[in-house]
Design an enzyme around this catalytic site. Structure first.
Site, short mmCIF file in Angstrom:
data_model
loop_
_atom_site.label_atom_id
_atom_site.label_comp_id
_atom_site.label_asym_id
_atom_site.label_seq_id
_atom_site.Cartn_x
_atom_site.Cartn_y
_atom_site.Cartn_z
N LEU A 15 0.96 -1.30 0.00
CA LEU A 15 0.14 -0.11 -0.09
C LEU A 15 0.96 1.18 -0.14
O LEU A 15 0.35 2.36 -0.03
CB LEU A 15 -0.95 0.09 1.31
CG LEU A 15 -2.06 -0.99 1.21
CD1 LEU A 15 -2.95 -1.04 2.61
CD2 LEU A 15 -2.97 -0.72 0.08
N CYS A 384 29.58 1.97 -9.99
CA CYS A 384 29.72 0.99 -9.32
C CYS A 384 30.33 -0.25 -10.28
O CYS A 384 31.39 -0.12 -11.05
CB CYS A 384 29.13 0.44 -8.28
SG CYS A 384 30.07 -0.47 -6.96
N HIS A 518 28.21 4.99 -5.32
CA HIS A 518 26.81 5.10 -5.64
C HIS A 518 26.16 6.25 -5.18
O HIS A 518 25.61 6.71 -4.38
CB HIS A 518 26.14 3.91 -4.68
CG HIS A 518 26.26 2.49 -5.30
ND1 HIS A 518 25.59 1.82 -6.28
CD2 HIS A 518 27.12 1.60 -4.92
CE1 HIS A 518 25.97 0.63 -6.25
NE2 HIS A 518 26.92 0.55 -5.46
N GLU A 520 23.47 7.72 -6.39
CA GLU A 520 22.12 7.69 -6.42
C GLU A 520 21.85 7.80 -4.97
O GLU A 520 20.38 8.08 -4.69
CB GLU A 520 21.37 6.47 -7.05
CG GLU A 520 21.62 4.90 -6.35
CD GLU A 520 22.97 4.52 -6.87
OE1 GLU A 520 23.84 5.10 -7.26
OE2 GLU A 520 22.87 3.21 -6.80
N1 GLN Z 1 30.09 -6.61 -8.01
C1 GLN Z 1 30.97 -5.38 -7.83
C2 GLN Z 1 31.81 -5.63 -6.64
O1 GLN Z 1 31.46 -6.22 -5.73
C3 GLN Z 1 30.23 -4.27 -8.05
C4 GLN Z 1 29.31 -3.75 -6.81
C5 GLN Z 1 28.24 -2.90 -7.29
O2 GLN Z 1 28.11 -2.29 -8.37
N2 GLN Z 1 27.62 -2.45 -6.05
O3 GLN Z 1 32.65 -4.84 -6.40
#
Ligand code: GLN
Length: 546
Positions: A15, A384, A518, A520
């Protein structure tokens, strides 16, 4: 005195309890209160780190390095706060703690029981690590009536009695299904769900009812009568076409007013400042243009797997007054294609993004997407794993290491991406144990990165010292840096000790950037992450040139 708000769900799952909770946090924050947001997940996994994104959506990473449920991302984005390691707990973690205590003899030989030992452990979590916040919100995962949730509800019942009913508010999110043939909204499921809650001793204070249509005064009165709440506390949570409208619609329905009334704080409360949300809704309801982005990834069947990524792209679109139309493309579909077909598939897009991920599947497809973007001057953003793919692609096609690959994958290769054995966290050296188990051996959370002056990354961030969140085991092998730099791939960001490559870019390309972190996770509505903003800007420019 801190006020505690528990948000529970009934009738059905999905929900949108996470966004509902986050929106309540947002409304309180917009009145100037300090807010803390937490998640209690009754399932038995110890943490979500090893859960499949297919089943559970993305793993959200906090600044301090916790791998958490994606709802913490909603909290951070809507209430504009940073969650902490101590803001989420699962049933598995609670039982694990209890069993560890039992093994250590902490219970002094007592019979260890659900009540009081497990319920006490939950209450300990509820009141742990608090710092006099005005409000602490706790979303309880799952639906009332789930077996796993029973102990959590029991702990909340006890907690409410202990700290005083006047300091605790229970918000219950339910569904009012609309039956087309009868032309009626049905209140019975909500009545039953409230009864289930009453059976465990909890009376909800506010009913947040998901509906397609506004609840009429008559229906409100009926629900109030049967569910034992006042009429004003029956709030319509209308389905909306744009999640950024939710805080505003809740405010219009009087949700924050009812929350403050319950705590006797309405008179003294400042008015909310929701101007940021009004602006966001204004822009996102009437975009000036559309930009098409391909996200070439792995978990494309389920968008929740890339929740923060999708949000960050939208934030960047809003900043550029552009609707970002994302095509979630399964990388493995590119693998068997001819070069021409790859080009035809990717041609419609103004930007290509390869997101984070784990495992072998679709790897070669991702590398082909990078190659296409690099060779055709299409804006590229690798996150990444997406940066690692860019490094492998450049090593193969620019440096000439034909079998360049990553140590993560099974196929034999020359590993240009390999496992980090040593890294630093807060000045302390971390060493990876041999055969460490899957959970807990990653570089997690925010780490500093030093950006090279004059680089694209420098122009994007406007500074040389940044901090972004990480979640990975592997890393570009820095010994390949000279060969790559000779071919025009620059290492523009590194860890402060200079040992770990964090950002790569190609200055000759209109926009080509790969980041080991990351970005994001730090993007917020009204405050997009700078790289996302620049990527969308570059994609729009590319669109204009086409
Ligand atoms: N698999 C890759 C690593 O462990 C990238 C990880 C990811 O993209 N978060 O380094």
């Amino acid at each position: 005195m801190t006020k505690y708000i528990f948000i529970l769900g009934g009738v059905v799952s999905s929900l949108g309890k996470g966004i509902a909770s986050a929106s309540i946090g947002c409304l309180l924050k917009s009145r100037g209160y300090s807010v803390r947001m937490r998640k209690l997940d009754p399932y038995l996994n110890v943490d979500p780190g090893t859960m499949s994104p297919y089943q559970h959506g993305e793993v959200f990473v906090t600044h301090d390095g916790a791998e958490t449920d994606l709802d913490l991302g909603h909290y951070e984005r809507f209430a504009d706060l940073n969650c902490h390691k101590t803001d989420s707990v699962s049933g598995g973690r609670i039982y694990y703690n209890v069993l560890q205590k039992e093994r250590r003899g902490d219970y002094l030989g007592a019979t260890v029981q659900m009540i009081p030992h497990v319920s006490n452990e939950i209450k300990t979590f509820i009141s742990s690590d608090l710092h006099n916040e005005d409000f602490v919100l706790y979303e309880v995962g799952g639906t009332v009536g789930d077996i796993e949730a029973t102990l959590f509800l029991e702990a909340i019942r006890q907690f409410r009695n202990e700290v005083g009913k006047e300091n605790v508010l229970i918000v219950f999110l339910t569904l009012l299904p609309y039956i087309e043939s009868a032309g009626e909204m049905k209140t019975k499921p909500t009545q039953h769900a409230v009864k289930t809650l009453l059976q465990v001793g909890i009376q909800p204070d506010i009913l947040l009812c998901r509906t397609q249509k506004m609840i009429s005064e008559d229906e409100r009165r009926k629900i109030a009568l049967f569910c034992n709440v006042n009429k004003e506390s029956v709030i319509s949570a209308l389905s909306v076409d744009n999640i950024y409208k939710i805080p505003l619609t809740y405010h219009q329905q009087g949700l924050d007013t009812q929350v403050l009334k319950h705590f006797n704080m309405l008179e003294s409360s400042p008015e909310p400042d929701l101007s940021k949300w009004e602006e966001i809704v204004k822009i996102s309801s009437a975009y000036e243009k559309t930009v098409e982005i391909a996200v070439v990834g792995k978990y494309c069947g389920l968008q929740d797997a890339y929740k923060s990524l999708g949000e960050a792209l939208t934030h960047a679109g809003i900043a550029n007054h552009a609707k970002v139309k994302v095509t979630w493309m399964d990388a493995s579909q590119l693998e068997p294609m001819s070069d021409e077909d790859v080009a035809n598939t990717l041609k419609p897009f103004a930007g290509i993004l390869v997101p984070g991920g784990f495992g072998d599947r679709g790897i070669e497809g991702k590398i082909r997407a990078v190659q296409y973007a690099r060779e055709n001057n299409v804006p590229y953003f690798g996150i990444c794993l997406g940066m690692q793919m860019a490094v492998i692609e450049a090593c193969r096609h620019l440096v000439g290491i034909k079998d360049a690959g990553s140590a993560e994958f099974e196929k034999p290769c020359t590993p240009v991406i390999s496992k980090m054995r040593v890294w630093e966290k807060d000045g302390v050296k971390c060493i990876r144990p041999d055969n460490g188990d899957l959970g807990g051996t990653m570089r997690l959370g925010a780490y500093p990165c030093v950006i090279q002056e004059g680089s694209l990354a420098h122009r994007i961030y406007g500074q040389t010292d940044i901090e972004e969140r990480h979640r990975h085991r592997y890393e570009m092998d820095i010994s390949y840096a000279p060969q790559l730099e000779e071919k025009g791939v620059v290492l523009s960001g590194k860890s402060p000790d200079g040992l770990l490559p964090e950002i790569i870019e190609i200055p000759e390309h209109p926009f080509f950037i790969g980041v080991q972190f990351h970005p994001e996770f730090t993007s917020r509505p009204g405050r997009p992450n700078p790289i996302f903003k620049a990527f969308i800007e570059a994609a729009i420019k590319k669109d204009i040139l086409l």
